[in-house]
Design a protein around this motif. Structure first.
Motif, PDB file in Angstrom:
ATOM      1  N   GLY A 170     -13.369  -0.079 -14.203  1.00 31.23           N
ATOM      2  CA  GLY A 170     -12.527  -0.438 -13.058  1.00 31.23           C
ATOM      3  C   GLY A 170     -11.302   0.458 -12.937  1.00 31.23           C
ATOM      4  N   VAL A 171     -10.693   0.760 -14.065  1.00 33.02           N
ATOM      5  CA  VAL A 171      -9.522   1.641 -14.056  1.00 33.02           C
ATOM      6  C   VAL A 171      -9.933   3.058 -13.663  1.00 33.02           C
ATOM      7  N   THR A 172     -11.038   3.510 -14.225  1.00 28.77           N
ATOM      8  CA  THR A 172     -11.519   4.860 -13.905  1.00 28.77           C
ATOM      9  C   THR A 172     -11.857   4.983 -12.420  1.00 28.77           C
ATOM     10  N   ASP A 173     -12.514   3.964 -11.885  1.00 29.46           N
ATOM     11  CA  ASP A 173     -12.877   3.991 -10.459  1.00 29.46           C
ATOM     12  C   ASP A 173     -11.625   3.958  -9.567  1.00 29.46           C
ATOM     13  N   ALA A 174     -10.654   3.129  -9.965  1.00 29.69           N
ATOM     14  CA  ALA A 174      -9.416   3.041  -9.175  1.00 29.69           C
ATOM     15  C   ALA A 174      -8.694   4.387  -9.164  1.00 29.69           C
ATOM     16  N   ARG A 175      -8.680   5.049 -10.313  1.00 31.06           N
ATOM     17  CA  ARG A 175      -8.030   6.366 -10.374  1.00 31.06           C
ATOM     18  C   ARG A 175      -8.774   7.374  -9.485  1.00 31.06           C
ATOM     19  N   ALA A 176     -10.097   7.273  -9.472  1.00 27.03           N
ATOM     20  CA  ALA A 176     -10.883   8.193  -8.636  1.00 27.03           C
ATOM     21  C   ALA A 176     -10.564   7.974  -7.155  1.00 27.03           C
ATOM     22  N   ARG A 177     -10.406   6.708  -6.763  1.00 28.97           N
ATOM     23  CA  ARG A 177     -10.096   6.423  -5.350  1.00 28.97           C
ATOM     24  C   ARG A 177      -8.687   6.925  -4.990  1.00 28.97           C
ATOM     25  N   VAL A 178      -7.763   6.792  -5.935  1.00 25.50           N
ATOM     26  CA  VAL A 178      -6.418   7.332  -5.691  1.00 25.50           C
ATOM     27  C   VAL A 178      -6.476   8.850  -5.537  1.00 25.50           C
ATOM     28  N   GLY A 179      -7.261   9.492  -6.411  1.00 26.40           N
ATOM     29  CA  GLY A 179      -7.361  10.950  -6.374  1.00 26.40           C
ATOM     30  C   GLY A 179      -8.080  11.477  -5.141  1.00 26.40           C
ATOM     31  N   ALA A 180      -8.902  10.617  -4.526  1.00 26.92           N
ATOM     32  CA  ALA A 180      -9.653  11.058  -3.347  1.00 26.92           C
ATOM     33  C   ALA A 180      -8.772  11.153  -2.105  1.00 26.92           C
ATOM     34  N   ILE A 181      -7.595  10.551  -2.166  1.00 22.09           N
ATOM     35  CA  ILE A 181      -6.689  10.591  -1.016  1.00 22.09           C
ATOM     36  C   ILE A 181      -5.798  11.824  -1.101  1.00 22.09           C
ATOM     37  N   GLN A 182      -5.730  12.569  -0.038  1.00 17.15           N
ATOM     38  CA  GLN A 182      -4.884  13.752   0.007  1.00 17.15           C
ATOM     39  C   GLN A 182      -3.426  13.308   0.148  1.00 17.15           C
ATOM     40  N   ALA A 183      -2.746  13.196  -0.963  1.00 17.84           N
ATOM     41  CA  ALA A 183      -1.362  12.714  -0.949  1.00 17.84           C
ATOM     42  C   ALA A 183      -0.408  13.877  -0.661  1.00 17.84           C
ATOM     43  N   THR A 184      -0.355  14.254   0.588  1.00 20.60           N
ATOM     44  CA  THR A 184       0.472  15.379   1.010  1.00 20.60           C
ATOM     45  C   THR A 184       1.765  14.871   1.657  1.00 20.60           C
ATOM     46  N   PRO A 185       2.748  15.756   1.844  1.00 15.35           N
ATOM     47  CA  PRO A 185       3.966  15.354   2.562  1.00 15.35           C
ATOM     48  C   PRO A 185       3.663  14.858   3.966  1.00 15.35           C
ATOM     49  N   GLU A 186       2.579  15.376   4.569  1.00 16.15           N
ATOM     50  CA  GLU A 186       2.237  14.997   5.944  1.00 16.15           C
ATOM     51  C   GLU A 186       1.644  13.588   6.030  1.00 16.15           C
ATOM     52  N   LEU A 187       1.331  12.991   4.894  1.00 19.12           N
ATOM     53  CA  LEU A 187       0.701  11.668   4.913  1.00 19.12           C
ATOM     54  C   LEU A 187       1.586  10.629   5.597  1.00 19.12           C
ATOM     55  N   ILE A 188       2.900  10.814   5.496  1.00 17.43           N
ATOM     56  CA  ILE A 188       3.811   9.833   6.104  1.00 17.43           C
ATOM     57  C   ILE A 188       3.877   9.973   7.626  1.00 17.43           C
ATOM     58  N   GLU A 189       3.167  10.932   8.175  1.00 16.60           N
ATOM     59  CA  GLU A 189       3.094  11.054   9.629  1.00 16.60           C
ATOM     60  C   GLU A 189       1.898  10.295  10.194  1.00 16.60           C
ATOM     61  N   ASP A 190       1.075   9.736   9.304  1.00 17.38           N
ATOM     62  CA  ASP A 190      -0.158   9.061   9.707  1.00 17.38           C
ATOM     63  C   ASP A 190      -0.142   7.640   9.155  1.00 17.38           C
ATOM     64  N   GLU A 191       0.096   6.659  10.028  1.00 20.44           N
ATOM     65  CA  GLU A 191       0.213   5.260   9.593  1.00 20.44           C
ATOM     66  C   GLU A 191      -1.047   4.793   8.871  1.00 20.44           C
ATOM     67  N   ALA A 192      -2.222   5.122   9.402  1.00 23.25           N
ATOM     68  CA  ALA A 192      -3.472   4.661   8.791  1.00 23.25           C
ATOM     69  C   ALA A 192      -3.660   5.263   7.405  1.00 23.25           C
ATOM     70  N   ALA A 193      -3.385   6.556   7.276  1.00 23.53           N
ATOM     71  CA  ALA A 193      -3.524   7.219   5.976  1.00 23.53           C
ATOM     72  C   ALA A 193      -2.504   6.671   4.981  1.00 23.53           C
ATOM     73  N   PHE A 194      -1.313   6.362   5.478  1.00 21.09           N
ATOM     74  CA  PHE A 194      -0.271   5.806   4.619  1.00 21.09           C
ATOM     75  C   PHE A 194      -0.713   4.452   4.063  1.00 21.09           C
TER      76      PHE A 194
END
Length: 203
Positions: A69-93
């Protein structure tokens, strides 16, 4: 000619400054800096997970579902492109926040399982990792609060008259922030206090 251009430039600067343009720019930069710190701290937590999982696995390999469960959760976190531009997109945020909340929940389950393994709790490597995790969770909480304050100030400026006209003219839009529900989900640090006697923890 140069003098005329200089006068026009000075007049434009005065007008922009008076209509809140400089304030919007400064607050926007403040949000970017605060968000960068949020991302840094979340990345620090993600980097701790592989060592933490491997250490727990050495003593509690039978807890496969929790470890996975921890490994899968980390994979899902890593799959998101956590860029500075993410805060410009409500859905991505919101997707980013949900993934981090899931990571927090998975770590909480892992640390609760650890209580069943006295040898693991006393292992120095595990205790070091736990201390790093607790410190990181505290830094995440501080970074998140700074981001919330920065966004609150900026959004107030964007929505207030007459700076809302300047914001509209130059494309400054409100930015997403952590909601009360988000805070309830992600502000519970996955910590277990091993310093208390077993009997007290059971109460």
């Amino acid at each position: 000619m140069k003098r005329t251009l200089a006068l026009i430039g000075a007049l434009a600067a005065a007008l922009l400054g008076g209509c809140g343009y400089n304030t919007l720019q400064a607050q926007d930069e403040g949000i970017k800096a605060a968000w960068a710190e949020v991302l840094n701290q979340y990345q620090r937590r993600a980097d701790l997970v592989p060592n933490l999982v491997n250490t727990v696995k050495g003593f509690a390999a039978q807890e496969q579902s929790v470890l996975q469960g921890v490994t899968d959760a980390r994979a899902r976190v890593g799959a998101i492109q956590a860029t500075p531009e993410l805060i410009e997109d409500e859905a991505a945020f919101q997707k980013f926040i949900a993934a981090q909340a899931e990571m927090t929940s998975a770590l909480s389950r892992l640390l609760l399982v650890v209580e069943n393994y006295p040898q693991l709790k006393s292992d120095q490597n595990f205790r070091d990792l736990q201390a790093q995790l607790e410190g990181t969770e505290n830094r995440i909480a501080v970074a998140r609060q700074r981001y919330i304050r920065a966004v609150q100030e900026y959004n107030t400026t964007v929505r207030s008259f007459p700076t809302n006209l300047t914001a509209m003219l130059f494309g400054f839009r409100t930015k997403p922030s952590f909601t009360v529900e988000n805070e309830q989900a992600i502000s519970r640090p996955p910590t277990v206090d091993f310093s208390r006697p077993e009997r007290q923890r059971a109460q």
